[in-house]
Write a protein that holds these residues in place. Structure first.
Motif, short mmCIF file in Angstrom:
data_model
loop_
_atom_site.label_atom_id
_atom_site.label_comp_id
_atom_site.label_asym_id
_atom_site.label_seq_id
_atom_site.Cartn_x
_atom_site.Cartn_y
_atom_site.Cartn_z
N SER A 189 31.31 34.64 50.25
CA SER A 189 32.14 34.41 49.09
C SER A 189 31.87 35.53 48.09
O SER A 189 30.76 35.65 47.56
N HIS A 190 32.88 36.37 47.88
CA HIS A 190 32.71 37.55 47.02
C HIS A 190 33.90 37.62 46.07
O HIS A 190 35.05 37.58 46.51
N ASP A 191 33.61 37.71 44.78
CA ASP A 191 34.71 37.72 43.82
C ASP A 191 35.44 39.05 43.79
O ASP A 191 36.44 39.20 43.09
N GLY A 192 34.94 40.03 44.54
CA GLY A 192 35.64 41.31 44.65
C GLY A 192 35.45 42.24 43.49
O GLY A 192 35.99 43.34 43.48
N THR A 193 34.65 41.85 42.49
CA THR A 193 34.44 42.70 41.31
C THR A 193 33.26 43.61 41.57
O THR A 193 32.11 43.17 41.57
N ALA A 194 33.53 44.88 41.86
CA ALA A 194 32.46 45.85 42.11
C ALA A 194 32.60 47.08 41.23
O ALA A 194 31.83 48.03 41.36
N ASP A 195 33.58 47.09 40.32
CA ASP A 195 33.81 48.25 39.47
C ASP A 195 32.65 48.41 38.49
O ASP A 195 32.24 47.46 37.82
N GLY A 196 32.16 49.63 38.41
CA GLY A 196 31.11 49.93 37.44
C GLY A 196 29.72 49.54 37.88
O GLY A 196 28.76 49.73 37.12
N LEU A 197 29.57 48.98 39.07
CA LEU A 197 28.23 48.61 39.53
C LEU A 197 27.44 49.86 39.90
O LEU A 197 27.98 50.82 40.46
N SER A 198 26.16 49.84 39.61
CA SER A 198 25.30 50.94 39.98
C SER A 198 25.13 50.98 41.49
O SER A 198 24.96 49.94 42.14
#
Length: 414
Positions: free
Chosen positions: A285-294
């Motif tokens: 289950s992944h919300d798909g929000t990966a923008d800006g992650l280190s």
């Protein structure tokens, strides 16, 4: 300049006794020449004059061992010459050397007291001598000043030596600190390498072992399943070899950047799928929000999920596992839950900051996998909690920062 430096080095190489005897000889030469030639209107050199000179020079031999008594003896001899009526410009040379030794080998408190006493005595002698002669020694105020000159010179030299010693000690401490820092960095690098190799090898070998077991069980009855399992073994081996090659390339040449991207959240579906093929029904289950992650945070999250699922396959006997990845503000939450048999490991929250030499060795219950997850989370400023779930199963929950502080500063974020 070269010849002068050579003389200085040669003088420093002399033993203390030889140096003291040389000083006594030079002082005796100048003082004796002054004592031998005097103004005809004043007291000429006699037996008392040479006796006082011999006493002063003999006392100077012991100036390093007993500087204050030597200063008293030479000062008394100098006062004796003045009171005896023998006037000379260099008769106070022995006491000058003695006063310099008092300051250069003592401390500031002793220098101050010696200067006070020497000035008062010199002024008193000048007043007494001035009654009998036309005060050839000079004004009493001036006579009170000259003892302070060698004391001030000795104080300056001693302070400079102390500063040089302090600078040398600081240099030694700085070198020791650099060595400790280098040892700490080497230790941290060894831990990082150990974590990388453990994550790659342990996960791959576990998956290959499970798939090889499936292939053996289905070899005679269901050859298609056996072939599929062996293909999975082959693919897992290739992936492990690729990751190991990239890791070894970086270790051999730090200046060369590997072209293989570091695993991140985008590779999680493939990772979970491989474990599903190993017999554990794993759901992501992944919300798909990966923008800006280190990238380092993504790598840490990937490795934590990889290690947790590897532990599920190796130790828990679970049939189902759920992986959840969600971003909550400036934090990334990763949770892995399985329905395996109850674990003997007690719930544990993230401990305090590890020491500079790394965390303590794992207990028998924890094992290196759980310790590795804690270390990975701590390396990016996060934390890990794990423990059994009521009713059966085990849960691992990691909370990681979305962006590392150093990267936020580089990008101008608050």
């Amino acid at each position: 300049m070269t010849s002068f430096d050579g003389l200085v080095e040669r003088a420093r190489s002399l033993s203390p006794l030889t140096a003291d005897l040389l000083v006594v000889a030079v002082v005796g030469l100048f003082t004796a020449s002054d004592a031998a030639s005097n103004d005809p209107d004043y007291q000429q050199a006699d037996g008392l004059t040479w006796l006082l000179l011999a006493i002063s020079l003999t006392a100077l031999v012991w100036r390093r061992r007993w500087p204050v008594p030597v200063a008293v003896v030479t000062g008394a001899a100098c006062a004796g010459w003045a009171l005896h009526g023998h006037i000379g410009e260099l008769l106070n040379l022995p006491v000058i050397v003695a006063l310099y030794t008092v300051a250069v080998l003592g401390d500031r408190r002793r220098t101050l007291w010696t200067g006070l006493v020497a000035s008062l005595v010199s002024g008193a002698v000048a007043l007494r001598v001035g009654r009998d002669v036309a005060n050839p020694q000079g004004l009493p105020m001036l006579e009170m000043i000259w003892p302070l000159v060698p004391l001030l010179l000795g104080e300056v030299i001693r302070t400079r030596r102390q500063l040089m010693d302090e600078y040398a000690a600081r240099a030694v401490r700085a070198e020791e600190e650099r060595e400790r820092e280098a040892a700490r960095r080497v230790h941290e690098e060894r831990l990082r390498i150990a974590r990388e190799l453990h994550d790659i090898v342990a996960h791959t070998v576990t998956a290959m072992t499970v798939q090889a077991g499936v292939a053996l069980d289905a070899l005679d009855t269901r050859p298609e399943i056996s072939r599929q399992a062996m293909r999975q073994v082959r693919d897992s081996g290739k992936e492990a070899v690729g990751e190991l090659r990239a890791t070894v390339t970086v270790l051999r040449d730090h200046d060369r950047e590997t072209t293989a991207p570091a695993p991140g959240l985008a590779q999680l579906p493939e990772l979970v799928g491989r474990f599903t093929d190993s017999g554990v029904a794993a759901a992501l289950s992944h919300d798909g929000t990966a923008d800006g992650l280190s990238p380092m945070v993504e790598l840490a999250a990937y490795r934590i999920v990889q290690e947790a699922l590897t532990n599920v396959v190796k130790h828990s006997g679970a049939r189902h596992a759920a992986v959840s990845v969600a971003r909550q503000g400036d934090r990334l939450c990763v949770e892995i839950v399985d329905d395996g048999r109850p674990s003997r490991i007690e719930p544990l929250a993230q401990p305090g900051p590890p020491s500079q030499l790394g965390p303590p060795p794992p207990s028998a219950a924890e094992g290196f996998g759980l310790v590795g997850m804690r270390e990975r989370a701590a390396a990016v400023g996060g934390s890990v909690e794990y423990g059994p779930v009521p009713g059966g199963g085990f849960r691992v929950r990691a909370t990681l920062p979305a962006v590392l502080p150093a990267e936020a500063l580089r990008e101008g974020r608050p």
